[in-house]
Write a protein that holds these residues in place. Structure first.
Motif, PDB file in Angstrom:
ATOM      1  N   VAL A 660      -4.485  29.795-112.340  1.00 47.72           N
ATOM      2  CA  VAL A 660      -4.069  28.411-112.066  1.00 47.72           C
ATOM      3  C   VAL A 660      -4.038  28.155-110.562  1.00 47.72           C
ATOM      4  CG1 VAL A 660      -2.140  26.794-112.216  1.00 47.72           C
ATOM      5  CG2 VAL A 660      -2.821  28.135-114.221  1.00 47.72           C
ATOM      6  N   ASN A 661      -3.352  29.055-109.836  1.00 53.02           N
ATOM      7  CA  ASN A 661      -3.237  28.827-108.392  1.00 53.02           C
ATOM      8  C   ASN A 661      -4.564  28.977-107.678  1.00 53.02           C
ATOM      9  OD1 ASN A 661      -0.332  28.312-107.679  1.00 53.02           O
ATOM     10  ND2 ASN A 661      -0.235  30.000-109.136  1.00 53.02           N
ATOM     11  N   GLY A 662      -5.353  29.901-108.159  1.00 50.23           N
ATOM     12  CA  GLY A 662      -6.659  30.116-107.533  1.00 50.23           C
ATOM     13  C   GLY A 662      -7.578  28.927-107.709  1.00 50.23           C
ATOM     14  N   PHE A 663      -7.310  28.123-108.725  1.00 55.05           N
ATOM     15  CA  PHE A 663      -8.224  27.012-108.960  1.00 55.05           C
ATOM     16  C   PHE A 663      -7.662  25.662-108.507  1.00 55.05           C
ATOM     17  CE2 PHE A 663     -10.052  30.430-111.197  1.00 55.05           C
ATOM     18  CZ  PHE A 663     -11.404  30.260-110.965  1.00 55.05           C
ATOM     19  N   LEU A 664      -6.389  25.670-108.119  1.00 59.43           N
ATOM     20  CA  LEU A 664      -5.819  24.425-107.607  1.00 59.43           C
ATOM     21  C   LEU A 664      -6.502  24.023-106.309  1.00 59.43           C
ATOM     22  CD1 LEU A 664      -1.953  24.501-108.053  1.00 59.43           C
ATOM     23  CD2 LEU A 664      -3.613  22.878-108.957  1.00 59.43           C
ATOM     24  N   LEU A 665      -6.691  25.048-105.473  1.00 55.02           N
ATOM     25  CA  LEU A 665      -7.261  24.807-104.143  1.00 55.02           C
ATOM     26  C   LEU A 665      -8.640  24.146-104.228  1.00 55.02           C
ATOM     27  CD1 LEU A 665      -6.518  25.485-101.164  1.00 55.02           C
ATOM     28  CD2 LEU A 665      -8.000  27.469-101.426  1.00 55.02           C
ATOM     29  N   PRO A 666      -9.598  24.741-104.975  1.00 54.74           N
ATOM     30  CA  PRO A 666     -10.904  24.073-105.046  1.00 54.74           C
ATOM     31  C   PRO A 666     -10.818  22.715-105.716  1.00 54.74           C
ATOM     32  CG  PRO A 666     -10.819  25.938-106.525  1.00 54.74           C
ATOM     33  CD  PRO A 666      -9.605  26.019-105.672  1.00 54.74           C
ATOM     34  N   ALA A 667      -9.874  22.553-106.646  1.00 52.49           N
ATOM     35  CA  ALA A 667      -9.749  21.247-107.296  1.00 52.49           C
ATOM     36  C   ALA A 667      -9.386  20.203-106.242  1.00 52.49           C
ATOM     37  CB  ALA A 667      -8.686  21.307-108.381  1.00 52.49           C
ATOM     38  N   LEU A 668      -8.463  20.578-105.340  1.00 50.43           N
ATOM     39  CA  LEU A 668      -8.065  19.639-104.295  1.00 50.43           C
ATOM     40  C   LEU A 668      -9.235  19.336-103.370  1.00 50.43           C
ATOM     41  CD1 LEU A 668      -4.502  20.910-103.341  1.00 50.43           C
ATOM     42  CD2 LEU A 668      -5.153  18.816-104.532  1.00 50.43           C
ATOM     43  N   VAL A 669      -9.967  20.397-102.987  1.00 48.78           N
ATOM     44  CA  VAL A 669     -11.114  20.200-102.086  1.00 48.78           C
ATOM     45  C   VAL A 669     -12.153  19.297-102.752  1.00 48.78           C
ATOM     46  CG1 VAL A 669     -13.000  21.375-100.877  1.00 48.78           C
ATOM     47  CG2 VAL A 669     -10.727  22.397-100.925  1.00 48.78           C
TER      48      VAL A 669
END
Ligand code: GLC
Length: 684
Positions: A660-669
């Motif tokens: 979850v946390n690893g994919f939050l970042l690219p989702a925001l980008v």
């Protein structure tokens, strides 16, 4: 009722009462079929249908297991044994079994298990102590049987054993008048005296970041008198002097004045190292007994020229090999547990052991097989193996084994790759192992997620991989699209060929690229050598930067066609009149590209970049197959780490946290990218 205002085709299609009825009937039919089908299949067993059992083995073993399966089928009419071919690396097969058993899947009736899996797999296995008579168990090697016990039950019956040994070129040592080595210092001296790299290396072993590295390290550690984990007290010995000496020895083998191993050794598993030795390109090889048979085959350059020894030792230690070996357990989800037990009984009988060990050169599990004339004729060094077995060093039988092993693999690999000093690497490994096996042990991750430096490193690795791949793919993709947009003879064919890499399954192409980047046999080094661009072979997968570069290159090869395809579609949408008008207005080719084509292509390029960013951020299979996250964890991506936490360490909470946390970042980008691009899209 009239369709609501503004309701399009889709709205009417779903809302129409006739369609609702149709969907409902179809849904009921499908649901009934789905529930009745398996029941019917179970209720009416066809008299012709055989009772089946299946299991997964390493690819190179399939043929021999199929033969054993056929013998079993002949002795038990109406049965069938399905042998499924899996990857050669131990950890990868462990992960496949784990994923299947975790899902309660009944695809595998038998679990073909390494010595280290018992504690972890016990929850999914049938206890076997009541199924085998004590005389049957007493006929097997005691240490091998012991590795199958956990929590008072017996879950795994050994079918073959393994112990790490040191192969050497007897012919070379004899002609130089050198005696076989007894100590690490002897080994280094003899190797240095005889080697002539890169044609002939002194010592090859398994240095890749995987279970094999733990086996090598463990016997060197024992050679220096050290220990890893005491399975009774859980005392960790990794930050003691002996452990540091052991790791320093392995490091010295590869770098510096005394180097006796190829730089690429840190990317070798069993087979890469065996091939080098069998090709006549190494004086010493650390490996398992199976090498003997293969290296003696007709045509092998080392046939009749090799000897075998127990691993050498250092001050204060003893000669020892890591205890390995494989056994069979019965899955709790099997529909044929009795048949599975019968199959195991067949494999541990003398005929079964002959069939398994004669051609493969495996060390049997049945004590009687070590004096069997038929097996001795095929493998004359069986008595030596039995002796080496007597002093084998076992890996701890603990449920947290996979995580403990991964901690050791990562830190030893980091020290070998020069990312940390042996002291620092082992200090960290000891700390993490103590946390894992400490008072509140229970298979949890040794770090709280928010203080998880491995997570942060995986985010950084994923960002480097994604950034580098996308930058290269975009440049190349646009260039290829521009080329393919021109009219030329055979354009259709060229377009189809360009797309081929995209169509290949990633795991297959990753396997091929792994060999392409192999330092001794790979095409990459061969090409560089022929072009005069590299004097020494490059150890691609052995240093963090070149391993990452190799991954990026492989990914670019595979996915550039995708970018090209989307950009090509964008190019085809640019009205010819606009370009024509610009040409008439006197704009040159470059000006037309920069001022007209590029701005009009921007939405397509951005769409391609977005798709690729999402894909690259989720990169898993390419890394899993090519580097396994090594060396020293330097190529571990977020997906790989999440997978390891979930499936290898059986810590779903941590796995989900990473994902979850690893994919939050690219989702925001991505959201930011779309936001930035929106006004442009609107304008264009
Ligand atoms: C061999 C051994 C096994 C070990 C593995 C490591 O297959 O039998 O015990 O874990 O090698 O690669």
């Amino acid at each position: 009722m009239a369709a609501p205002e503004g309701g399009g085709r889709a709205g009417r299609l779903v809302a129409s009462p006739a369609n609702v009825r149709r969907f409902a009937v179809l849904g009921c039919l499908l649901a009934t079929l789905a529930t009745v089908w398996p029941l019917r299949a179970e209720e009416t067993p066809s008299p012709q249908r055989p009772r089946r059992i299946s299991f997964l083995v390493l690819a190179s073993d399939r043929v021999v297991w199929e033969r054993i399966g056929k013998e079993f089928e002949a002795a038990h009419p109406g049965t069938a044994v399905d042998v499924v071919e899996g990857p050669n690396a131990t950890d990868l097969r462990e992960n496949l079994y784990t994923a299947s058993l975790l899902a309660g899947d009944d695809s595998f009736d038998l679990v073909y298990m390494d010595v280290t899996w018992t504690a972890k797999f016990a929850r999914w296995l049938v206890p076997l102590e009541a199924e085998f008579r004590s005389a049957e168990l007493a006929a097997l090697l005691p240490a091998a049987v012991a590795a199958g016990r956990y929590g008072g039950h017996l879950y795994r019956i050994p079918v073959r054993t393994d112990v790490g040994v040191l192969y050497y070129r007897r012919d070379l040592l004899e002609s130089a008048g050198l005696p076989p080595p007894r100590t690490f210092a002897d080994l280094t001296r003899v190797a240095r005296a005889l080697q002539a790299p890169p044609r002939l290396w002194g010592f090859v072993w398994q240095g890749s970041q995987y279970e094999g590295l733990v086996c090598v390290f463990l016997e060197v550690l024992r050679g220096y008198g050290g220990t890893w984990v005491n399975p009774e007290t859980f005392e960790v010995g990794l930050d003691r002097r002996e452990a540091v000496d052991a790791l320093e020895f392995l490091r010295r083998c590869r770098v510096g004045e005394e180097a006796i191993s190829p730089p690429g050794v840190t990317s070798y598993k069993e087979d890469e190292s065996r091939r080098l030795f069998q090709d006549g390109r190494a004086v010493f090889l650390r490996n398992w007994p199976y090498v003997w048979r293969l290296a003696q085959e007709p045509g092998s350059p080392v046939a009749g020229k090799m000897g075998v020894l127990p691993m050498v030792h250092g001050p204060g230690g003893e000669r020892s090999g890591t205890l390995g070996g494989w056994g069979l357990g019965v899955s709790r989800f099997s529909r044929e547990p009795e048949l599975a037990v019968e199959f195991i009984r067949h494999v541990i009988s003398l005929p079964g052991q002959r069939a398994l060990c004669r051609e493969t050169g495996y060390a049997p599990a049945l004590a009687e097989a070590y004096v069997d004339p038929e097996l001795l004729a095929a493998n004359p060094f069986l008595p030596d193996l039995l002796r080496i077995h007597g002093n084998a060093v076992a890996r701890p039988v603990i449920p947290e084994y996979a995580m403990a092993s991964d901690i050791l693999q990562r830190h030893v690999s980091a020290a070998l790759a020069g990312l940390a000093s042996p002291e620092a690497a082992l200090g960290e490994a000891a700390r993490e192992t103590r946390l894992l096996l400490g008072p509140d042990r229970g298979g949890r991750s040794p770090v709280r997620p928010w203080r998880d430096t491995r997570f942060l490193a995986s985010v950084r690795n994923t960002a480097v991989f994604t950034g580098a791949s996308i930058a290269l793919e975009t440049l190349l993709g646009v260039a290829i699209a521009l080329l393919l947009h021109r009219t030329f003879r055979g354009r259709g064919l060229v377009r189809a060929i360009t797309l081929l890499p995209w169509a290949l399954p990633t795991a297959v192409m990753a396997l091929a690229w792994g060999w392409i980047f192999n330092d001794s046999f790979g095409v990459a080094n061969d090409l560089l050598g022929r072009l005069g661009l590299a004097v020494q072979p490059v150890a691609w997968l052995s240093s963090p930067a070149s391993a990452m570069a190799a991954l990026v290159l492989a990914d670019v090869w595979k996915t550039t066609p995708f970018v090209a395809l989307i950009v090509l579609a964008g190019l085809q949408g640019i009205p010819l009149e606009v370009l024509e008008a610009a040409r008439v207005d006197g704009l040159g080719a470059w000006q037309r590209f920069r001022r007209i084509v590029l701005p009009l292509l921007a939405p397509s390029i951005l769409a391609a970049v977005l798709f690729r960013a999402i894909q690259a951020w989720g990169a898993f299979d390419i890394v899993y197959v090519m580097t396994g996250g090594g060396p020293g964890g330097s190529t571990e991506t977020v997906s790989l780490y999440a997978f390891q936490a979930y499936f290898r360490y059986l810590d779903p909470a941590h796995g989900v946290w990473i994902a979850v946390n690893g994919f939050l970042l690219p989702a925001l980008v991505s959201a930011l990218l779309v936001r930035l691009a929106r006004p442009r899209w609107r304008r264009s």
